[in-house]
Scaffold this active site. Structure first.
Site, PDB file in Angstrom:
ATOM      1  N   ALA A 127      -6.678 -33.181 -28.955  1.00  0.00           N
ATOM      2  CA  ALA A 127      -5.429 -33.029 -29.699  1.00  0.00           C
ATOM      3  C   ALA A 127      -5.393 -31.785 -30.570  1.00  0.00           C
ATOM      4  CB  ALA A 127      -5.214 -34.260 -30.580  1.00  0.00           C
ATOM      5  N   HIS A 223      -3.189 -32.475 -37.521  1.00  0.00           N
ATOM      6  CA  HIS A 223      -4.566 -32.000 -37.556  1.00  0.00           C
ATOM      7  C   HIS A 223      -4.568 -30.608 -38.188  1.00  0.00           C
ATOM      8  CE1 HIS A 223      -5.514 -35.290 -34.845  1.00  0.00           C
ATOM      9  NE2 HIS A 223      -4.513 -34.891 -34.070  1.00  0.00           N
TER      10      HIS A 223
END
Length: 270
Positions: A127, A223
């Site tokens: 990801a 993130h």
């Protein structure tokens, strides 16, 4: 290509759907390894996506099928049980459950198996982006790396976060974990694959600092990391949509696995 898959969860089923697209990599055969006793259920679920897929319940049957590449997407238990035998048999394995490598004994076992079989353990970016520059700069000298993972409260349900936070009643962002990447991967095995991937590409599991956050205003999985080295400074922030059917997994993770398959087949690797 003959593709071997380990697991039958959200990642595998979504990946199979991607492989059915007109512009997908050319995968002619699929052999799917599922848990003992799950073959009939898996057949019913997979047949609607890829009717010609062969489903097996034993690691030996997957090895005997001789796939060109194996993709693991079955969690820590799947890595523990199936990956080493595949590596020893000479098959490269894409390990999606990167956090499992935070267990030193398991990581050492897989490395020995890969060397014995002349195979490779392939860790997809998952990801997060920028893994290439993190890996490149890891040898440039003294490197520091900090990562912050933010997800909606529901994505942390069933983890130790629920022991310290009222996830259902959370009204503002809250940090519930601060520690090393190894600690994060051990305590949050289904949520900290990004932290483990960054750490393994960078300064290591014990030298990468991690914060995990539950945020009721988050619309996806965020993130963010910062890396400082003698050669460069890197700041990356990525907001991913969660995969359908599993808020813990970003859909970008599945696309990164598709990229590994495409790079295995195509004439150019990027």
């Amino acid at each position: 290509m003959h593709l071997g898959l380990i697991g039958c969860g959200n990642i595998v089923k979504t990946l199979l759907g991607f492989l059915d697209a007109p512009d997908a990599p050319a995968v002619e055969r699929i052999t799917l390894l599922v848990r003992n006793g799950q073959c009939d259920r898996a057949h019913d679920e997979i047949a609607a996506i890829v009717p010609e897929a062969r489903i097996v319940e034993e690691t030996s049957d997957l090895i005997a099928a001789a796939p060109d590449l194996v993709v693991e997407a079955a969690g820590h238990a799947g890595v523990l049980e199936h990956v080493a035998p595949c590596l020893e048999a000479g098959f490269d394995v894409v390990v999606v459950s990167v956090g499992a490598l935070a267990e030193t004994a398991l990581a050492d076992r897989l490395e020995r198996a890969a060397r014995a079989g002349g195979a490779r353990i392939i860790l997809p970016a998952g990801a997060v982006g920028g893994i290439d520059i993190v890996s490149a700069l890891s040898v440039s000298g003294d490197v520091t790396l900090t990562y912050r993972g933010t997800k909606p409260p529901g994505a942390w349900a069933g983890t130790p976060a629920s022991d310290t936070l009222d996830l259902d009643g959370l009204s503002a962002a809250a940090v519930f974990f601060s520690g090393t990447a190894r600690e994060a991967a051990s305590q949050f095995p289904k949520n900290a694959n990004v932290a483990a991937t960054l750490a393994l590409a960078g300064p290591g599991l014990d030298r990468t600092r991690v914060e995990l956050v539950a945020d009721p205003t988050a619309s996806g999985n965020l993130h963010a990391y910062e890396l400082t080295s003698p050669a460069a400074k890197v700041r990356v922030e990525i907001e991913n949509l969660p995969s359908t059917g599993n808020a813990k997994t970003s859909v970008a993770t599945i696309y990164s696995v598709l990229r590994e398959i495409r790079n295995r087949i195509g004439p150019m690797v990027i």
